[in-house]
Design a protein around this motif. Structure first.
Motif, mmCIF file in Angstrom:
data_model
loop_
_atom_site.group_PDB
_atom_site.id
_atom_site.type_symbol
_atom_site.label_atom_id
_atom_site.label_comp_id
_atom_site.label_asym_id
_atom_site.label_seq_id
_atom_site.Cartn_x
_atom_site.Cartn_y
_atom_site.Cartn_z
ATOM 1 N N ARG A 1 6.278 28.978 41.755
ATOM 2 C CA ARG A 1 6.562 31.189 41.677
ATOM 3 C C ARG A 1 5.044 30.944 43.252
ATOM 4 N NH1 ARG A 1 5.313 34.455 36.321
ATOM 5 N NH2 ARG A 1 7.474 34.362 35.453
ATOM 6 N N LYS A 2 5.313 31.843 44.532
ATOM 7 C CA LYS A 2 4.259 31.722 45.491
ATOM 8 C C LYS A 2 2.920 32.833 45.159
ATOM 9 C CE LYS A 2 7.106 31.199 48.753
ATOM 10 N NZ LYS A 2 7.155 29.280 49.472
ATOM 11 N N ARG A 3 3.038 33.854 44.298
ATOM 12 C CA ARG A 3 1.792 34.624 43.831
ATOM 13 C C ARG A 3 1.463 33.660 42.364
ATOM 14 N NH1 ARG A 3 2.296 40.226 41.293
ATOM 15 N NH2 ARG A 3 2.952 39.744 40.143
ATOM 16 N N ARG A 4 0.068 33.350 42.130
ATOM 17 C CA ARG A 4 -0.746 32.960 40.965
ATOM 18 C C ARG A 4 -1.475 33.994 39.995
ATOM 19 N NH1 ARG A 4 -0.367 27.048 40.950
ATOM 20 N NH2 ARG A 4 -0.689 26.369 42.682
ATOM 21 N N ALA A 5 -1.625 33.714 39.162
ATOM 22 C CA ALA A 5 -2.155 34.457 38.106
ATOM 23 C C ALA A 5 -3.818 34.776 38.862
ATOM 24 C CB ALA A 5 -2.016 34.718 37.112
ATOM 25 N N GLY A 6 -4.613 35.765 39.105
ATOM 26 C CA GLY A 6 -5.826 35.843 39.363
ATOM 27 C C GLY A 6 -6.272 35.878 37.943
ATOM 28 N N ARG A 7 -7.892 35.796 38.533
ATOM 29 C CA ARG A 7 -9.289 35.999 37.255
ATOM 30 C C ARG A 7 -8.370 36.764 36.453
ATOM 31 N NH1 ARG A 7 -13.568 33.460 36.622
ATOM 32 N NH2 ARG A 7 -14.991 33.945 35.135
ATOM 33 N N GLY A 8 -8.136 38.374 36.728
ATOM 34 C CA GLY A 8 -7.688 39.842 35.600
ATOM 35 C C GLY A 8 -6.983 39.316 35.091
ATOM 36 N N GLN A 9 -5.489 38.809 35.689
ATOM 37 C CA GLN A 9 -4.283 38.735 35.197
ATOM 38 C C GLN A 9 -4.791 37.720 33.729
ATOM 39 O OE1 GLN A 9 -1.840 37.951 38.124
ATOM 40 N NE2 GLN A 9 -0.909 39.898 38.224
ATOM 41 N N VAL A 10 -5.097 36.588 34.036
ATOM 42 C CA VAL A 10 -5.818 35.611 33.172
ATOM 43 C C VAL A 10 -6.731 36.588 31.597
ATOM 44 C CG1 VAL A 10 -6.595 33.206 32.501
ATOM 45 C CG2 VAL A 10 -5.750 33.929 34.625
ATOM 46 N N GLU A 11 -7.241 36.714 32.415
ATOM 47 C CA GLU A 11 -8.127 37.452 30.881
ATOM 48 C C GLU A 11 -7.367 38.763 30.159
ATOM 49 O OE1 GLU A 11 -10.998 39.086 33.190
ATOM 50 O OE2 GLU A 11 -12.249 37.745 33.912
ATOM 51 N N MET A 12 -6.585 39.120 30.946
ATOM 52 C CA MET A 12 -5.716 40.328 30.256
ATOM 53 C C MET A 12 -4.531 39.381 29.585
ATOM 54 S SD MET A 12 -2.902 42.771 31.481
ATOM 55 C CE MET A 12 -1.980 41.724 32.577
ATOM 56 N N LYS A 13 -4.218 38.388 29.682
ATOM 57 C CA LYS A 13 -3.690 37.048 28.887
ATOM 58 C C LYS A 13 -3.885 37.058 27.876
ATOM 59 C CE LYS A 13 0.375 36.622 32.104
ATOM 60 N NZ LYS A 13 0.507 35.196 33.083
ATOM 61 N N VAL A 14 -5.654 36.139 27.752
ATOM 62 C CA VAL A 14 -6.005 36.009 27.190
ATOM 63 C C VAL A 14 -6.387 36.870 26.044
ATOM 64 C CG1 VAL A 14 -8.162 35.102 26.237
ATOM 65 C CG2 VAL A 14 -7.160 33.992 28.090
ATOM 66 N N ARG A 15 -6.768 37.599 26.105
ATOM 67 C CA ARG A 15 -7.035 39.152 25.615
ATOM 68 C C ARG A 15 -5.506 39.188 24.012
ATOM 69 N NH1 ARG A 15 -10.150 42.245 29.198
ATOM 70 N NH2 ARG A 15 -7.636 42.288 29.954
ATOM 71 N N LYS A 16 -4.923 39.280 25.318
ATOM 72 C CA LYS A 16 -3.626 39.651 24.348
ATOM 73 C C LYS A 16 -2.782 38.377 23.133
ATOM 74 C CE LYS A 16 -0.733 42.202 27.608
ATOM 75 N NZ LYS A 16 0.547 42.596 28.647
ATOM 76 N N LEU A 17 -3.205 37.391 23.861
ATOM 77 C CA LEU A 17 -3.186 36.160 23.094
ATOM 78 C C LEU A 17 -4.018 36.478 21.129
ATOM 79 C CD1 LEU A 17 -1.685 33.720 21.880
ATOM 80 C CD2 LEU A 17 -3.563 32.692 23.320
ATOM 81 N N GLN A 18 -5.461 36.644 21.968
ATOM 82 C CA GLN A 18 -6.646 36.781 20.267
ATOM 83 C C GLN A 18 -6.113 38.258 19.931
ATOM 84 O OE1 GLN A 18 -10.003 38.698 23.190
ATOM 85 N NE2 GLN A 18 -11.156 35.868 23.379
ATOM 86 N N ARG A 19 -5.234 38.882 20.241
ATOM 87 C CA ARG A 19 -4.691 40.347 19.170
ATOM 88 C C ARG A 19 -3.357 39.475 18.141
ATOM 89 N NH1 ARG A 19 -5.353 43.786 23.681
ATOM 90 N NH2 ARG A 19 -3.440 43.386 24.266
ATOM 91 N N LEU A 20 -2.434 37.966 19.483
ATOM 92 C CA LEU A 20 -1.367 37.948 18.834
ATOM 93 C C LEU A 20 -2.401 36.908 17.498
ATOM 94 C CD1 LEU A 20 0.852 36.690 21.142
ATOM 95 C CD2 LEU A 20 1.070 38.695 19.485
#
Length: 75
Positions: A17-36
């Motif tokens: 992938r050319k575009r890497r996840a930004g810090r905000g995207q990583v934090e959002m994914k961590v929050r989703k994982l915390q809910r799961l």
């Protein structure tokens, strides 16, 4: 499939992938994982990932137990 299938598979070009996840995207994914993950709310990412690994192992164990029980109780 044989050795020919392996040669074909090795020819596959993997694209990055050319575009890497930004810090905000990583934090959002961590929050989703915390809910799961049970008990994941409020954990820092290091502890969350350890808890996630434990939870996956726990789920695999449950699947194995249920599969064994279903083999025993077949009509």
């Amino acid at each position: 499939m044989g050795s020919n299938g392996c040669k074909e598979f090795s020819k596959v070009k993997w694209r990055r992938r050319k575009r890497r996840a930004g810090r905000g995207q990583v934090e959002m994914k961590v929050r989703k994982l915390q809910r799961l993950i049970p008990g994941g709310q409020g954990l820092n990412p290091d502890r969350l990932f350890l808890r996630t690994a434990d939870y996956i192992l726990h789920l695999r164990l449950q699947v194995n137990v249920l599969q064994a029980l279903s083999k025993i109780h077949k009509p």
